[in-house]
Design an enzyme around this catalytic site. Structure first.
Site, PDB file in Angstrom:
ATOM      1  N   ASN A  77       4.593   5.760   1.524  1.00  0.00           N
ATOM      2  CA  ASN A  77       5.704   4.574   1.178  1.00  0.00           C
ATOM      3  C   ASN A  77       6.941   5.567   1.173  1.00  0.00           C
ATOM      4  O   ASN A  77       7.653   3.896   1.165  1.00  0.00           O
ATOM      5  CB  ASN A  77       5.201   3.223   0.598  1.00  0.00           C
TER       6      ASN A  77
ATOM      7  N   SER B  90      -2.170  -4.323   2.956  1.00  0.00           N
ATOM      8  CA  SER B  90      -1.242  -5.938   2.477  1.00  0.00           C
ATOM      9  C   SER B  90      -0.557  -7.075   3.045  1.00  0.00           C
ATOM     10  O   SER B  90      -0.606  -5.969   4.328  1.00  0.00           O
ATOM     11  CB  SER B  90      -0.641  -4.951   1.345  1.00  0.00           C
TER      12      SER B  90
ATOM     13  N   THR C  43      -9.567 -20.363  -7.267  1.00  0.00           N
ATOM     14  CA  THR C  43      -9.262 -21.072  -5.410  1.00  0.00           C
ATOM     15  C   THR C  43      -8.322 -20.282  -4.644  1.00  0.00           C
ATOM     16  O   THR C  43      -7.408 -19.675  -5.483  1.00  0.00           O
ATOM     17  CB  THR C  43      -8.631 -22.650  -5.498  1.00  0.00           C
TER      18      THR C  43
ATOM     19  N   HIS D  40       2.144  -8.536   3.203  1.00  0.00           N
ATOM     20  CA  HIS D  40       3.189  -8.277   3.125  1.00  0.00           C
ATOM     21  C   HIS D  40       3.436  -7.225   4.532  1.00  0.00           C
ATOM     22  O   HIS D  40       5.214  -7.064   4.697  1.00  0.00           O
ATOM     23  CB  HIS D  40       3.949  -9.134   1.883  1.00  0.00           C
TER      24      HIS D  40
ATOM     25  N   ALA E  48      -2.091  -5.297  -2.423  1.00  0.00           N
ATOM     26  CA  ALA E  48      -2.342  -4.014  -2.509  1.00  0.00           C
ATOM     27  C   ALA E  48      -2.863  -3.748  -4.034  1.00  0.00           C
ATOM     28  O   ALA E  48      -4.017  -3.255  -4.334  1.00  0.00           O
ATOM     29  CB  ALA E  48      -1.687  -3.151  -1.342  1.00  0.00           C
TER      30      ALA E  48
ATOM     31  N   CYS F  14      10.386  -0.321  -5.939  1.00  0.00           N
ATOM     32  CA  CYS F  14       9.928  -0.329  -7.462  1.00  0.00           C
ATOM     33  C   CYS F  14      11.145   0.514  -8.182  1.00  0.00           C
ATOM     34  O   CYS F  14      11.205   0.949  -8.965  1.00  0.00           O
ATOM     35  CB  CYS F  14       8.184  -0.513  -7.881  1.00  0.00           C
TER      36      CYS F  14
HETATM   37  N1  PLP Z   1       0.228   1.559  -1.355  1.00  0.00           N
HETATM   38  C1  PLP Z   1       1.162   1.160  -0.886  1.00  0.00           C
HETATM   39  C2  PLP Z   1       1.427   2.734  -0.297  1.00  0.00           C
HETATM   40  C3  PLP Z   1       2.379   0.861  -0.755  1.00  0.00           C
HETATM   41  O1  PLP Z   1       3.691   0.962  -0.248  1.00  0.00           O
HETATM   42  C4  PLP Z   1       2.410  -0.592  -1.459  1.00  0.00           C
HETATM   43  C5  PLP Z   1       3.879  -0.838  -1.632  1.00  0.00           C
HETATM   44  O2  PLP Z   1       5.233  -0.918  -1.567  1.00  0.00           O
HETATM   45  C6  PLP Z   1       1.227  -0.583  -2.455  1.00  0.00           C
HETATM   46  C7  PLP Z   1       0.513  -0.161  -2.751  1.00  0.00           C
HETATM   47  C8  PLP Z   1       1.582  -2.051  -3.398  1.00  0.00           C
HETATM   48  O3  PLP Z   1       1.443  -3.106  -2.388  1.00  0.00           O
HETATM   49  P1  PLP Z   1       1.564  -4.512  -3.017  1.00  0.00           P
HETATM   50  O4  PLP Z   1       2.938  -5.115  -2.513  1.00  0.00           O
HETATM   51  O5  PLP Z   1       0.743  -5.623  -1.452  1.00  0.00           O
HETATM   52  O6  PLP Z   1       0.472  -4.544  -4.113  1.00  0.00           O
END
Ligand code: PLP
Length: 385
Positions: free
Chosen positions: A157, A205, A236, A207, A78, A323
């Protein structure tokens, strides 16, 4: 508590990532075994089979978001999709005017700050209230001044707050501003079925929806030559991850209603269990507009790291975003909400998921309450000395 969890620690951090669904794993294993061809090798059948698998996943993502399959572009994550969306929004333009909420994901904030430093955008940061909810008036004010692009996450998030996306999209359309909707956390929890035609860029995303890591998608309904150029010569593709992402999207779409109600029931059980045992517990965020699996709490006076230190082997929860908590930084989301210090210091983010059980929830409640009581006991002993 009536039983023992099948697995320890009990996983209650589905905002950070989700375990892969066995149906996804099965599809990926088959793809790794049988679809080893290079999808760019269209001269032969083996390559064409891999290319067809990618097209099938594009169709699955298209159904998920209500767009056309050719508007689905796979990315590394993402975060990568966000950078690419912003690249597309700024390419060939002079300085553009962008608005984003202060509580956006760090990937969006970092990408916007980098572009601002390069003089390619100027950013208006939109305020949120104490629940982390968008101050819609601050968006209208910014739109009146003139905006080229508005970046809004569909759900937060950290605190799980859901944003008024329909209202945002219609206000932006009226004002002639493009929109980038980060649906990473909303996917699989909210209905995305019309988003792919209404927003200019949609970010997803793998995952976060029980799919693999290292795969994301950018939906661009207006797939102009700039878009095709950006995504051509991208190397690829990771066929197995794309196949897994497609299956994950299919499952999320077809099981949305059931999953929403099961996770909401479990989340409510978790919230009720904790709040009935801990009378000072505060539930953060917008409880009326909240992701069904999400629970963000504070227990004033009980440092969140002390709780994690006591229960880490039993329950996997976090103090904030993956993070931000990794970096031990105070959460920019809670700061933007202007939460009082005791609520920030004791903030805990919990989220149930597809494989969470009642036993898991009851076990987690017991472990957290036990940890809080032990910390309170140690604090009282210290005062007595
Ligand atoms: N956007 C939001 C709202 C998210 O919660 C996250 C991941 O925590 C991301 C973007 C980034 O996702 P990715 O781990 O696929 O880069």
């Amino acid at each position: 508590m009536t039983g023992v969890p099948a697995k320890l620690p009990v996983y209650l951090d589905h905002h950070a990532t989700t375990p892969m669904d066995p149906r996804v794993i099965e599809a990926m294993a088959a793809a790794m075994r049988d679809l080893f061809g290079n999808p760019n090798s269209v001269e032969h059948a083996i390559g064409r089979q891999a290319a067809a698998a990618i097209m099938a996943a594009q169709s699955q993502l298209a159904k998920f978001t209500g767009c056309e399959p050719e508007h689905v572009f796979f990315t590394a994550s993402a975060s990568d999709a966000i950078r690419k969306a912003l690249e597309l929004a700024t390419v060939g333009a002079g300085m553009i005017s962008v608005a984003a909420m202060r509580v956006e994901h760090p990937a969006t904030i970092a990408a916007l700050n980098a572009l601002a430093q390069d003089g390619r955008i100027e950013t208006t940061w939109l305020d949120v209230d104490a629940r982390g909810q968008l101050e819609v008036e601050s968006l209208h004010r910014a739109l009146r001044k003139g905006l080229d692009l508005v970046c809004i996450m569909m759900a937060n998030n950290e605190v799980g707050t859901i944003y008024p996306i329909a209202e945002v999209l219609s206000a932006c359309r009226e004002a002639g501003a493009r929109t980038m909707i980060d649906a990473t956390q909303a996917a699989g929890r909210l209905d995305l079925s019309s988003l792919g035609t209404l927003a200019d860029f949609v970010v997803l995303s793998g995952h976060k929806i029980y799919g693999p890591k290292g795969i994301g998608a950018l939906i661009v309904p207006d797939a102009a030559p700039d878009v095709l150029r950006l995504f051509s010569h991208a190397g690829t593709p990771n066929v197995a991850a794309i196949v897994g992402f497609g299956v994950a999207a299919d499952v999320a779409r077809t099981e949305l209603d059931q999953e929403r109600s099961t996770t909401a029931r479990l989340r409510n059980r978790l919230q009720e269990g904790l709040s009935s045992a801990l009378e000072t517990l505060n539930v953060n965020g917008d409880t009326e507009h909240r992701l069904p699996h999400s629970l963000h709490i504070s227990i004033p006076g009980i440092p969140n790291d002390a709780v994690l230190a006591r229960i880490g082997h039993e329950v996997a929860i976090s103090t904030g975003a993956a993070c931000a908590s990794g970096a031990q930084e105070p959460s920019h989301v809670l700061r933007a909400m202007n939460l009082p210090e005791p609520l920030v210091d004791s903030a805990l983010r919990l989220s149930v998921g597809r494989f969470t059980t009642d036993v898991d929830v009851d076990f987690a409640v017991e472990a957290i309450v036990r940890a809080v009581c032990a910390i309170q006991g140690a604090q009282e002993e210290k005062i007595a000395c």
